[in-house]
Design a protein around this motif. Structure first.
Motif, PDB file in Angstrom:
ATOM      1  N   SER A   1      -4.614  -1.090   7.796  1.00  0.00           N
ATOM      2  CA  SER A   1      -4.078  -1.887   6.691  1.00  0.00           C
ATOM      3  C   SER A   1      -3.292  -3.086   7.221  1.00  0.00           C
ATOM      4  O   SER A   1      -3.284  -4.156   6.603  1.00  0.00           O
ATOM      5  CB  SER A   1      -3.210  -1.027   5.767  1.00  0.00           C
ATOM      6  OG  SER A   1      -2.162  -0.414   6.473  1.00  0.00           O
TER       7      SER A   1
ATOM      8  N   VAL B   1      -2.645   5.318  -3.156  1.00  0.00           N
ATOM      9  CA  VAL B   1      -3.718   6.217  -2.713  1.00  0.00           C
ATOM     10  C   VAL B   1      -3.121   7.599  -2.493  1.00  0.00           C
ATOM     11  O   VAL B   1      -2.084   7.752  -1.833  1.00  0.00           O
ATOM     12  CB  VAL B   1      -4.369   5.707  -1.414  1.00  0.00           C
ATOM     13  CG1 VAL B   1      -5.469   6.667  -0.962  1.00  0.00           C
ATOM     14  CG2 VAL B   1      -4.937   4.307  -1.616  1.00  0.00           C
TER      15      VAL B   1
ATOM     16  N   VAL C   1      -4.197   4.649   9.091  1.00  0.00           N
ATOM     17  CA  VAL C   1      -3.971   3.861   7.873  1.00  0.00           C
ATOM     18  C   VAL C   1      -3.033   2.694   8.170  1.00  0.00           C
ATOM     19  O   VAL C   1      -3.267   1.556   7.741  1.00  0.00           O
ATOM     20  CB  VAL C   1      -3.393   4.746   6.750  1.00  0.00           C
ATOM     21  CG1 VAL C   1      -2.934   3.887   5.568  1.00  0.00           C
ATOM     22  CG2 VAL C   1      -4.427   5.760   6.284  1.00  0.00           C
TER      23      VAL C   1
ATOM     24  N   LEU D   1       0.860  -1.184   0.000  1.00  0.00           N
ATOM     25  CA  LEU D   1       0.000   0.000   0.000  1.00  0.00           C
ATOM     26  C   LEU D   1       0.895   1.231   0.000  1.00  0.00           C
ATOM     27  O   LEU D   1       1.657   1.451   0.944  1.00  0.00           O
ATOM     28  CB  LEU D   1      -0.909   0.010   1.233  1.00  0.00           C
ATOM     29  CG  LEU D   1      -1.763   1.272   1.412  1.00  0.00           C
ATOM     30  CD1 LEU D   1      -2.779   1.405   0.279  1.00  0.00           C
ATOM     31  CD2 LEU D   1      -2.464   1.269   2.767  1.00  0.00           C
TER      32      LEU D   1
ATOM     33  N   SER E   1      -7.865   4.233   1.556  1.00  0.00           N
ATOM     34  CA  SER E   1      -6.849   3.203   1.795  1.00  0.00           C
ATOM     35  C   SER E   1      -7.481   1.929   2.342  1.00  0.00           C
ATOM     36  O   SER E   1      -7.174   0.818   1.894  1.00  0.00           O
ATOM     37  CB  SER E   1      -5.789   3.722   2.778  1.00  0.00           C
ATOM     38  OG  SER E   1      -5.075   4.804   2.231  1.00  0.00           O
TER      39      SER E   1
ATOM     40  N   GLU F   1      -7.708   8.454   4.050  1.00  0.00           N
ATOM     41  CA  GLU F   1      -7.559   7.303   4.936  1.00  0.00           C
ATOM     42  C   GLU F   1      -8.676   6.282   4.714  1.00  0.00           C
ATOM     43  O   GLU F   1      -8.457   5.066   4.814  1.00  0.00           O
ATOM     44  CB  GLU F   1      -7.497   7.738   6.406  1.00  0.00           C
ATOM     45  CG  GLU F   1      -8.750   8.389   6.960  1.00  0.00           C
ATOM     46  CD  GLU F   1      -8.798   9.891   6.764  1.00  0.00           C
ATOM     47  OE1 GLU F   1      -9.512  10.561   7.536  1.00  0.00           O
ATOM     48  OE2 GLU F   1      -8.135  10.405   5.833  1.00  0.00           O
TER      49      GLU F   1
ATOM     50  N   CYS G   1       0.682   5.014   0.235  1.00  0.00           N
ATOM     51  CA  CYS G   1      -0.289   6.037   0.631  1.00  0.00           C
ATOM     52  C   CYS G   1       0.430   7.358   0.869  1.00  0.00           C
ATOM     53  O   CYS G   1       1.500   7.395   1.493  1.00  0.00           O
ATOM     54  CB  CYS G   1      -1.021   5.599   1.898  1.00  0.00           C
ATOM     55  SG  CYS G   1      -2.268   6.783   2.475  1.00  0.00           S
TER      56      CYS G   1
END
Length: 238
Positions: free
Chosen positions: A95, A184, A91, A78, A219, A216, A80
């Motif tokens: 995640s 993201v 986040v 991820l 995500s 957020e 972000c």
């Protein structure tokens, strides 16, 4: 059963050792006592059952009693954009709970954040991994500029200006044996030039629907959809 991620030097010769914050959490918060059972993980894929047999003033220790089952992670990175306040902490936590393998903070044109907090993020990930019974600790990387972001075999980025709906894109992809990068943007989204940059590097623009989500929230939405897709394929690691 309480779970602790320990360094390799604290799991050796059929014994384990709780020190520092782990020691404080075990005795002062969880109020564990001798003969209580715990789960020990090294963050690299190995997990053990253990039983406490010594409580000291600065550390506790015990004996390893066998292997312990645990949940794996997803082959997902991820990426972000850095967010303000505690939003990026959130986040990291969510995640991690959803199974992300790697988190890559990125710096974009519209980023507004309080800077890098790598040690704090790793602590949040460790606590979340213990809570959700993960086998692996997610890797938390130092922030990089968007232009320096390395793409994976399958790379997706959330776009407010078009893109096919993410569930439709995922249904067309063969996810097994592939690594995925989900990108993201920040509050306010990617700039047009950033979107063009990602497309030029091979990333696929995707939509999360007509609603404009907070960064957020986006995500977590992306991670949830990817988790569902892996579960549907029965390829989520045990």
């Amino acid at each position: 059963m309480a779970r602790f991620f320990l360094s390799p030097e604290d799991i050796r010769e059929e014994r384990f050792f709780l020190r520092g914050e782990d020691f404080h959490h075990a005795l002062r918060v969880l109020r564990l006592r001798e003969k209580d059972s715990v789960v020990l993980l090294d963050g690299k894929g190995s997990s053990f059952l253990g039983r406490l047999d010594h409580l000291g003033k600065k550390e506790a220790s015990g004996v390893l009693t066998g292997p312990a089952p645990s949940a794996g992670d997803l082959p997902i990175t991820l990426a972000c954009a850095l967010l303000r306040g505690e939003k990026f902490d959130w986040v990291i936590q969510k995640s991690t709970e959803l199974g992300v393998r790697r988190i890559q903070p990125i710096v974009t044109e519209r980023c507004v954040s309080n800077g890098e907090k790598l040690s704090r993020w790793k602590k949040i990930a460790k606590e979340a991994a213990e809570q959700c019974e993960r086998l692996f600790l997610p890797e938390i990387l130092p922030p990089v500029p968007l232009a320096s972001l390395e793409l994976e075999e399958i790379s997706l980025f959330c776009s407010e200006r078009g893109g096919e709906k993410l569930p439709s894109v995922l249904n067309k992809l063969e996810l097994k044996d592939f690594s995925i990068l989900a990108v993201v943007g920040p509050e306010g989204g990617f700039t047009p030039s950033e979107g063009e940059l990602l497309v030029s590097k091979g990333a696929i623009p995707v939509s999360l629907g007509k609603r404009i989500l907070r960064a957020e929230t986006a995500s977590v939405a992306v991670m949830s959809m990817l988790l569902y897709r892996f579960l549907a394929e029965d390829s989520f690691p045990a």
